[in-house]
Motif scaffolding. Structure first.
Motif, short mmCIF file in Angstrom:
data_model
loop_
_atom_site.label_atom_id
_atom_site.label_comp_id
_atom_site.label_asym_id
_atom_site.label_seq_id
_atom_site.Cartn_x
_atom_site.Cartn_y
_atom_site.Cartn_z
N THR A 153 -0.97 -6.46 -3.10
CA THR A 153 0.05 -6.03 -4.06
C THR A 153 -0.53 -5.49 -5.36
N SER A 154 -1.86 -5.57 -5.51
CA SER A 154 -2.44 -5.08 -6.75
C SER A 154 -2.42 -3.56 -6.79
N ARG A 155 -2.36 -3.04 -8.00
CA ARG A 155 -2.45 -1.59 -8.18
C ARG A 155 -3.94 -1.25 -8.17
N LEU A 156 -4.35 -0.56 -7.12
CA LEU A 156 -5.78 -0.31 -6.92
C LEU A 156 -6.12 1.15 -7.18
N ARG A 157 -7.28 1.39 -7.73
CA ARG A 157 -7.80 2.75 -7.80
C ARG A 157 -8.09 3.23 -6.38
N LEU B 233 -5.23 3.02 11.13
CA LEU B 233 -4.46 2.40 10.04
C LEU B 233 -4.36 3.40 8.90
N ILE B 234 -3.17 3.51 8.33
CA ILE B 234 -3.01 4.37 7.16
C ILE B 234 -2.47 3.52 6.01
N ALA B 235 -3.22 3.49 4.91
CA ALA B 235 -2.80 2.72 3.74
C ALA B 235 -1.87 3.58 2.89
N VAL B 236 -0.68 3.07 2.64
CA VAL B 236 0.26 3.77 1.75
C VAL B 236 0.89 2.76 0.80
N CYS B 237 1.33 3.26 -0.35
CA CYS B 237 1.87 2.39 -1.39
C CYS B 237 3.38 2.24 -1.31
#
Lengths: 244, 244
Positions: free
Chosen positions: B223-227, B161-165
Motif C-alpha cells: 500500500t505504500s506509494r513507491l517510486r 504479473l503486471i503491477a498497477v496502482c
C-alpha cells in the motif's frame, strides 16, 4: 501532492519551521488562503489553510486531520550496521522509509569499519523521504549503539531476526541452522519485528551467539552475495511483503 | 574476490578484452602465473592461470570451470519502464542483478516520460554489477520496446504479473481485482516469471487490459506509494524472496 512538516499550536493552528516556510512561500509560492498538507511527524496529516504566509514562519488553520496517514500494518525496527560508504546507508534509509519502517538503529558491530555516524544528516534524509513517500510518521533514527548495548535493550514482545552469512552457534557451541527470512516471517503472526543486519564483514560468531541468547532467530536472505545496504533493504522488503 | 569478464578461446584458453586486461595488469598488477577468476557472461566461471600478462590482451589457461556459478533458482524477466531520472534506473538494474534477474526489458508505456534509453550504458553497469555480486551470467538487457510490441512477444509458459496502482479492467470492462504480488507468486510454483512495472504515471487502463488479455495477473506491491525504481526493485525482491 506536496507535504510540509510542522508543529501543532494552540487554537487549532499549525506552524511551519523556517526552512519549510521558505520552501512553501518562496519556492512553491503559496499564499494566505491556500490549502496545504502538513504532517506532524508523529502519524497524523493535517489539511490546513494558510493564515499567515510569512517565509519566516507560515501559520495555518487545521481544516481536517487524517490519523495514521500512510501507515503500515506492522512495527519494524531495522537495526543495520552503517556501511563504509555513507551514501549507501542513506539510500537504504530512503528505501526503508518508502516501504515502511518505524525505527532505524545504526548498530556498531565488532567488525564494523564505520563507527562514526552522522545522525542529524540521516534524520534530515529521513524527513525528506517521509514527505516524498506520503507518510506522516518520521521513523526514529537512533544514535549509534554497540551491538552488546543494543541486545541488552531486549526484544520485548517482538520477533527478532538476525541475518548472518554462515551457520551460527549458540552459547553452548551448537549450530543453530538459519531459516530463510521469508519462512521465519511466515511462521510468526507477530507484527512487531526487529531485524539485525551486520556490517561488510558480517557479525562475529560471538555476536551471533549473543543475539541467539537474546532470543533472535538466525536467518539467511537467500543465496546471493548482497551488499550490506541491499541486505538491509531486503530485510525491510521481507517484512513489507509478508506483513501486508 | 576479483572477477574478470572474458572470452573462451581454442585450446582451453580464455582472453580478456582490452579494458579488462588493463585493469587486471595495470591496476591489480597480476602477472603470468597468477590465478584469476574469469566469467564468460553466459553462466560459467573459470579458474584460470595467466600465461600472457599483456595489458592489451591477457591470455589465461583454464584450470577449472564452475557452471551455474552464482545462479538463482528461477528465471525472471523484469520489464520495467525507464524512470525519468536515468540514475534511478541504473540503481534498479544494479540491485536486480545483485538479487538475481535474467532479462531486463525497458518497456515504453504510453505514459512514459522517458522514451530514450542508453542500452550500452546500462549493459556496462550490468556487467559491473554481475562481477561485483559474484555471478557468472550477464542478464540480457533488451533494446527499448513499446508495451504493445512487448505483449505481442507472448508469455510462453511463464507466470506473468503486471503491477498497477488501481483496479484494472479486462477487455469486457469488468474489474479484475489485483492480488498482492507475494500471494500471486505463492499461488504458483512456476519458476519462470515476467513482471511488468509501469512508468511514473503508471500503465494506462488500456495497457493494463491488454496485459490481462495477454495472460498477465494484475498485482499490487503493498500500500505504500513507491517510486518506479522501488516498485521494480520490490517486484524482483518478491521473486527472489519467494522462489528460493
Amino acid at each position: 501532492m506536496e507535504i510540509f512538516y510542522g508543529h501543532i499550536e494552540d487554537g487549532g493552528m499549525m506552524s511551519l519551521p523556517e526552512q519549510e516556510s521558505a520552501h512553501c512561500v518562496r519556492v512553491l509560492r503559496h499564499r494566505a488562503g491556500d490549502t496545504v498538507y502538513i504532517i506532524d511527524g508523529e502519524g497524523t496529516m493535517y489539511e490546513c489553510r494558510i493564515m499567515n504566509d510569512s517565509p519566516k514562519g507560515v501559520e495555518a488553520q487545521i481544516i481536517a486531520s487524517h490519523e495514521g496517514w500512510g501507515s503500515h500494518p506492522y512495527h519494524l525496527t531495522a537495526a543495520c550496521c552503517p556501511t563504509k560508504n555513507n551514501e549507501r546507508y542513506e539510500w537504504f534509509v530512503e528505501k526503508a522509509i518508502e516501504m515502511g519502517v518505524d525505527r532505524i538503529v545504526p548498530v556498531i558491530g565488532s567488525r564494523s569499519e564505520r563507527r562514526v555516524f552522522n545522525t542529524d544528516r540521516v534524520r534530515r534524509i529521513a524527513l525528506s523521504a517521509v514527505k516524498q513517500s506520503l507518510k506522516s510518521r518520521i521513523p526514529d533514527i537512533d544514535e549509534p549503539v554497540s551491538m552488546s548495548d543494543f541486545l541488552a535493550g531486549g526484544l520485548g514482545d517482538a520477533l527478532g531476526l538476525i541475518a548472518v552469512c554462515y551457520e551460527p552457534k549458540n552459547a553452548e557451541g551448537q549450530v543453530v541452522p538459519r531459516v530463510h527470512i521469508s519462512e521465519a516471517l511466515s511462521r510468526s503472526d507477530n507484527r512487531r519485528v526487529v531485524v539485525l543486519v551486520g556490517p561488510e564483514g558480517d557479525f562475529s560468531p560471538e555476536e551471533a551467539s549473543a543475539a541467539i541468547a537474546a532470543g533472535y532467530i538466525p536467518v539467511n536472505i537467500g543465496t546471493s552475495r548482497l551488499r550490506t545496504e541491499t541486505a538491509g533493504m531486503l530485510a525491510v522488503a521481507s517484512v513489507y511483503l509478508s506483513k501486508f
